[in-house]
Design a protein around this motif. Sequence first.
Motif, mmCIF file in Angstrom:
data_model
loop_
_atom_site.group_PDB
_atom_site.id
_atom_site.type_symbol
_atom_site.label_atom_id
_atom_site.label_comp_id
_atom_site.label_asym_id
_atom_site.label_seq_id
_atom_site.Cartn_x
_atom_site.Cartn_y
_atom_site.Cartn_z
ATOM 1 N N ILE A 14 0.865 -1.184 0.000
ATOM 2 C CA ILE A 14 0.000 0.000 0.000
ATOM 3 C C ILE A 14 0.898 1.229 0.000
ATOM 4 N N GLU A 15 0.995 1.876 -1.143
ATOM 5 C CA GLU A 15 1.946 2.981 -1.320
ATOM 6 C C GLU A 15 1.476 3.837 -2.481
ATOM 7 N N ASP A 16 1.385 5.154 -2.269
ATOM 8 C CA ASP A 16 0.879 6.012 -3.346
ATOM 9 C C ASP A 16 1.971 6.501 -4.296
ATOM 10 N N GLU A 17 3.245 6.333 -3.943
ATOM 11 C CA GLU A 17 4.315 6.772 -4.839
ATOM 12 C C GLU A 17 4.629 5.635 -5.816
ATOM 13 N N PRO A 18 4.341 5.867 -7.117
ATOM 14 C CA PRO A 18 4.456 4.781 -8.103
ATOM 15 C C PRO A 18 5.835 4.128 -8.140
ATOM 16 N N LEU A 58 2.654 -1.203 4.509
ATOM 17 C CA LEU A 58 1.791 -0.024 4.539
ATOM 18 C C LEU A 58 2.590 1.268 4.654
ATOM 19 N N ASP A 59 2.510 2.087 3.588
ATOM 20 C CA ASP A 59 3.107 3.417 3.625
ATOM 21 C C ASP A 59 2.162 4.350 4.375
ATOM 22 N N LEU A 60 2.711 5.202 5.219
ATOM 23 C CA LEU A 60 1.848 6.066 6.030
ATOM 24 C C LEU A 60 1.305 7.264 5.275
ATOM 25 N N GLY A 61 2.055 7.749 4.278
ATOM 26 C CA GLY A 61 1.643 8.968 3.592
ATOM 27 C C GLY A 61 0.703 8.694 2.441
ATOM 28 N N LEU A 62 -0.545 8.363 2.750
ATOM 29 C CA LEU A 62 -1.545 8.100 1.716
ATOM 30 C C LEU A 62 -2.463 9.305 1.582
ATOM 31 N N THR A 107 11.999 2.645 8.075
ATOM 32 C CA THR A 107 12.086 4.071 7.768
ATOM 33 C C THR A 107 12.708 4.294 6.400
ATOM 34 N N LYS A 108 12.058 5.170 5.600
ATOM 35 C CA LYS A 108 12.597 5.556 4.295
ATOM 36 C C LYS A 108 13.751 6.542 4.485
ATOM 37 N N PRO A 109 14.792 6.515 3.665
ATOM 38 C CA PRO A 109 15.000 5.530 2.593
ATOM 39 C C PRO A 109 15.386 4.175 3.179
HETATM 40 CA CA CA Z 1 3.420 7.963 0.317
#
Ligand code: CA
Length: 167
Positions: A14-18, A58-62, A107-109
Amino acid sequence: MSTVSSLQATILVIEDEPAIRAAVADALREAGADARIAATAADAIRESFESQPHLYILDLGLPDKSGVDLCRELRAASDAPIIILSARASEAEKVALLRVGADDYVTKPFSVAELLARCEAHLRRARATARPVDDARNRRVSLNARTPPARRGAGGVRHPTAGPRPG
Ligand code: CA
């Protein structure tokens, strides 16, 4: 991926950055996983219901829902491990996520190899703890009150850690 033997599992990314979504999904598929993807919380909830993943990333920034709220909703519907992916690193947020059911936090990166290794570790543990339930099923008794035996494999709530899917 030499550091990961095999990921025979359905994993929902689940991540909005393609670019990140594709990189993680490709790496999972290369490791043998059935990787599903979702770009929004709404997609994630629908895909979670349809594919009953063994593990969530799960990415938090959705765009459409807070990560904490989505994590809570996924946990309410599934026992599958949830690994959080985020650039944010606030201690309070990590505590909140763990309290609503997250199992791990990257944590990203981040290193894809490390993420895959964590997936493998969580799946291994989930399968180990699922075995007593499988034994119980053979006696037509379920030890897991959240998974009524009658609904198993019938499109209803399937225990997400019950092992590899057929096919
Ligand atoms: Ca994101």
